[in-house]
Design a protein around this motif. Structure first.
Motif, short mmCIF file in Angstrom:
data_model
loop_
_atom_site.label_atom_id
_atom_site.label_comp_id
_atom_site.label_asym_id
_atom_site.label_seq_id
_atom_site.Cartn_x
_atom_site.Cartn_y
_atom_site.Cartn_z
N ASP A 218 -13.23 -6.03 -15.20
CA ASP A 218 -13.90 -5.30 -14.13
C ASP A 218 -13.17 -3.98 -13.89
O ASP A 218 -11.95 -3.87 -14.13
CB ASP A 218 -13.91 -6.13 -12.84
N ALA A 219 -13.91 -2.99 -13.39
CA ALA A 219 -13.31 -1.67 -13.17
C ALA A 219 -13.75 -1.10 -11.83
O ALA A 219 -14.89 -1.30 -11.40
CB ALA A 219 -13.69 -0.71 -14.30
N ILE A 220 -12.83 -0.42 -11.16
CA ILE A 220 -13.10 0.30 -9.92
C ILE A 220 -12.69 1.75 -10.13
O ILE A 220 -11.53 2.03 -10.46
CB ILE A 220 -12.33 -0.31 -8.73
N GLU A 221 -13.63 2.67 -9.95
CA GLU A 221 -13.33 4.09 -10.09
C GLU A 221 -12.75 4.61 -8.77
O GLU A 221 -13.33 4.41 -7.71
CB GLU A 221 -14.58 4.88 -10.46
N VAL A 222 -11.60 5.28 -8.84
CA VAL A 222 -10.92 5.77 -7.65
C VAL A 222 -10.90 7.30 -7.69
O VAL A 222 -10.32 7.88 -8.62
CB VAL A 222 -9.48 5.22 -7.57
N PRO A 223 -11.51 7.97 -6.71
CA PRO A 223 -11.53 9.44 -6.73
C PRO A 223 -10.17 10.03 -6.41
O PRO A 223 -9.28 9.35 -5.87
CB PRO A 223 -12.56 9.79 -5.65
N ALA A 224 -10.00 11.32 -6.72
CA ALA A 224 -8.76 12.02 -6.41
C ALA A 224 -8.55 12.08 -4.91
O ALA A 224 -9.51 12.09 -4.12
CB ALA A 224 -8.80 13.43 -7.01
N GLY A 225 -7.30 12.10 -4.48
CA GLY A 225 -7.02 12.19 -3.05
C GLY A 225 -5.59 11.83 -2.74
O GLY A 225 -4.78 11.53 -3.62
N LYS A 226 -5.27 11.89 -1.44
CA LYS A 226 -3.93 11.57 -0.98
C LYS A 226 -3.80 10.10 -0.62
O LYS A 226 -4.77 9.47 -0.21
CB LYS A 226 -3.55 12.43 0.24
N TRP A 227 -2.57 9.60 -0.75
CA TRP A 227 -2.25 8.21 -0.43
C TRP A 227 -0.99 8.17 0.42
O TRP A 227 -0.04 8.92 0.16
CB TRP A 227 -2.01 7.40 -1.71
N ALA A 228 -0.99 7.33 1.43
CA ALA A 228 0.23 7.01 2.15
C ALA A 228 0.80 5.75 1.53
O ALA A 228 0.11 4.73 1.42
CB ALA A 228 -0.06 6.80 3.64
N VAL A 229 2.06 5.82 1.13
CA VAL A 229 2.70 4.71 0.42
C VAL A 229 3.82 4.16 1.29
O VAL A 229 4.76 4.89 1.65
CB VAL A 229 3.26 5.16 -0.94
N PHE A 230 3.71 2.88 1.67
CA PHE A 230 4.67 2.22 2.55
C PHE A 230 5.46 1.20 1.74
O PHE A 230 4.87 0.30 1.12
CB PHE A 230 3.95 1.53 3.71
N ARG A 231 6.78 1.31 1.78
CA ARG A 231 7.65 0.38 1.05
C ARG A 231 8.07 -0.74 1.99
O ARG A 231 8.50 -0.50 3.12
CB ARG A 231 8.87 1.11 0.51
N ASP A 273 11.93 -15.62 -7.74
CA ASP A 273 11.22 -16.44 -8.72
C ASP A 273 10.10 -17.25 -8.07
O ASP A 273 9.03 -17.44 -8.67
CB ASP A 273 12.20 -17.38 -9.44
N ASP A 274 10.35 -17.74 -6.85
CA ASP A 274 9.33 -18.53 -6.18
C ASP A 274 8.43 -17.70 -5.26
O ASP A 274 7.63 -18.24 -4.50
CB ASP A 274 9.98 -19.66 -5.37
N PHE A 275 8.59 -16.36 -5.32
CA PHE A 275 7.78 -15.42 -4.53
C PHE A 275 7.99 -15.60 -3.02
O PHE A 275 7.16 -15.18 -2.22
CB PHE A 275 6.29 -15.55 -4.85
N SER A 276 9.12 -16.20 -2.62
CA SER A 276 9.39 -16.35 -1.19
C SER A 276 9.77 -15.02 -0.54
O SER A 276 9.65 -14.86 0.68
CB SER A 276 10.51 -17.37 -0.97
N SER A 277 10.24 -14.07 -1.34
CA SER A 277 10.55 -12.73 -0.85
C SER A 277 10.18 -11.72 -1.92
O SER A 277 10.10 -12.06 -3.11
CB SER A 277 12.03 -12.61 -0.48
N ALA A 278 9.93 -10.49 -1.47
CA ALA A 278 9.50 -9.47 -2.43
C ALA A 278 9.71 -8.08 -1.85
O ALA A 278 9.74 -7.90 -0.62
CB ALA A 278 8.03 -9.66 -2.80
N THR A 279 9.86 -7.11 -2.73
CA THR A 279 9.83 -5.69 -2.38
C THR A 279 8.53 -5.12 -2.90
O THR A 279 8.21 -5.28 -4.10
CB THR A 279 11.02 -4.94 -2.99
N CYS A 280 7.75 -4.53 -2.01
CA CYS A 280 6.39 -4.10 -2.36
C CYS A 280 6.16 -2.65 -1.94
O CYS A 280 6.89 -2.09 -1.12
CB CYS A 280 5.34 -4.96 -1.66
N GLU A 281 5.11 -2.06 -2.50
CA GLU A 281 4.57 -0.80 -2.02
C GLU A 281 3.12 -1.01 -1.65
O GLU A 281 2.33 -1.53 -2.44
CB GLU A 281 4.68 0.30 -3.08
N LEU A 282 2.78 -0.61 -0.41
CA LEU A 282 1.40 -0.65 0.07
C LEU A 282 0.84 0.76 0.00
O LEU A 282 1.36 1.68 0.63
CB LEU A 282 1.37 -1.18 1.51
#
Length: 289
Positions: A218-231, A273-282
């Motif tokens: 499956d594919a989703i087309e994403v147009p150009a633009g700005k993003w706010a990235v939260f760590r 390993d058990d996904f109990s904690s993680a570092t992510c970007e939103l």
């Protein structure tokens, strides 16, 4: 934004008997209906449509108890075309029908008029950056799932675990642009963010616009633009969900940006390993407010 939300509440009060023109208000305030509804649901803890229904039924209950006309007249007064439709809405809010309330005087569940106030305490650290991205494409395996606000979404978990390990490796090999690696993508989200409403969830990767997508993905087309990235970092998914909520309660009210329609992306940078904690970007699509 806080002023805009209070004006939205005032608009609702003025039009409890008909439909409020939320889009016209958004244009007049220099924002969008999409952003206004998303911020309302995040801060009020309920969709705008649910708040409108609760306010209508709060005032309608007073009319029912005081005998302000027959039930059909009251139904029409609050925008319902039949006593049956009014009765269903009344029962959904109060737990009993209008006839019971007219006879017994209750029980009633009151929805006070909301009033928003901004208190920014900085309780959630917001490690944020703004990124300008050209158009790109998201490719992977998509499914329609219900929205769940807290905890692990079992429908998403089932979707991911159903994929064989070699498919995860195949997807990672396709990634050729930021955000890199495997992504958790939410698209077609109800602007009111109603819990239980359906959204499109895609487990996949970002590729440049010119990269051909394999036919079985499956594919989703994403147009150009700005993003706010939260760590975010910490217990998963709690830390991620706390930061997501804080974007509405702390970041957007304090910054000159608003949400624009588009998918939200979560990139897992590191995890236990058990996904109990993680570092992510939103990643949230934004535009100047």
């Amino acid at each position: 934004m806080i002023s805009a939300l209070n004006q939205l509440v005032d608009l609702v009060e003025e039009h409890l008997g008909d439909e409020s023109d939320v889009q016209a208000l958004a244009v007049r305030l220099g924002t969008t209906e999409y952003h206004l509804r998303r911020m309302f649901s995040s801060l009020a803890g309920m969709p705008l449509s649910e708040y409108v229904r609760r306010r209508r039924m709060t005032l309608a209950a007073a009319d029912v108890v005081q005998g302000e006309g027959d039930l059909l007249s009251i139904a029409v007064r609050y925008g319902y075309g039949s006593a049956e439709a009014f009765g269903r809405a009344f029962r959904a809010v109060h737990g009993v029908g209008p006839g019971d309330v007219r006879r017994d005087g209750g029980p009633l569940r009151t929805q006070p008029q909301l009033r928003f106030r901004l208190t920014v305490e900085g309780s959630t650290p917001m490690d944020t950056r703004l990124v300008e991205r050209p158009a790109f494409r998201l490719v992977g395996h998509a499914a329609r799932v219900p929205l769940i606000h807290q905890g692990i979404n079992p429908h998403i978990q089932q979707h991911i675990t159903a994929l064989p390990q070699e498919e995860h490796l195949r997807l990672k090999a396709l990634s050729d642009t930021d955000p890199g690696g495997l992504l958790q993508v939410c698209d077609d989200l109800d602007p009111d963010s109603t819990e239980g409403s359906e959204l499109t969830y895609l487990h996949g990767v970002a590729v440049s616009r010119d990269t051909p997508a394999p036919g079985d993905l499956d594919a989703i087309e994403v147009p150009a633009g700005k993003w706010a990235v939260f760590r975010t970092a910490g217990p998963h998914p709690q830390a991620l969900q706390t930061t997501w909520a804080a974007t509405a309660t702390e970041w957007f009210p304090s910054n000159p940006w608003r949400l624009r329609p588009g998918p939200s992306l979560v990139a897992i940078l590191e995890r236990a390993d058990d996904f109990s904690s993680a570092t992510c970007e939103l990643w949230l699509p934004v535009e100047p407010a």
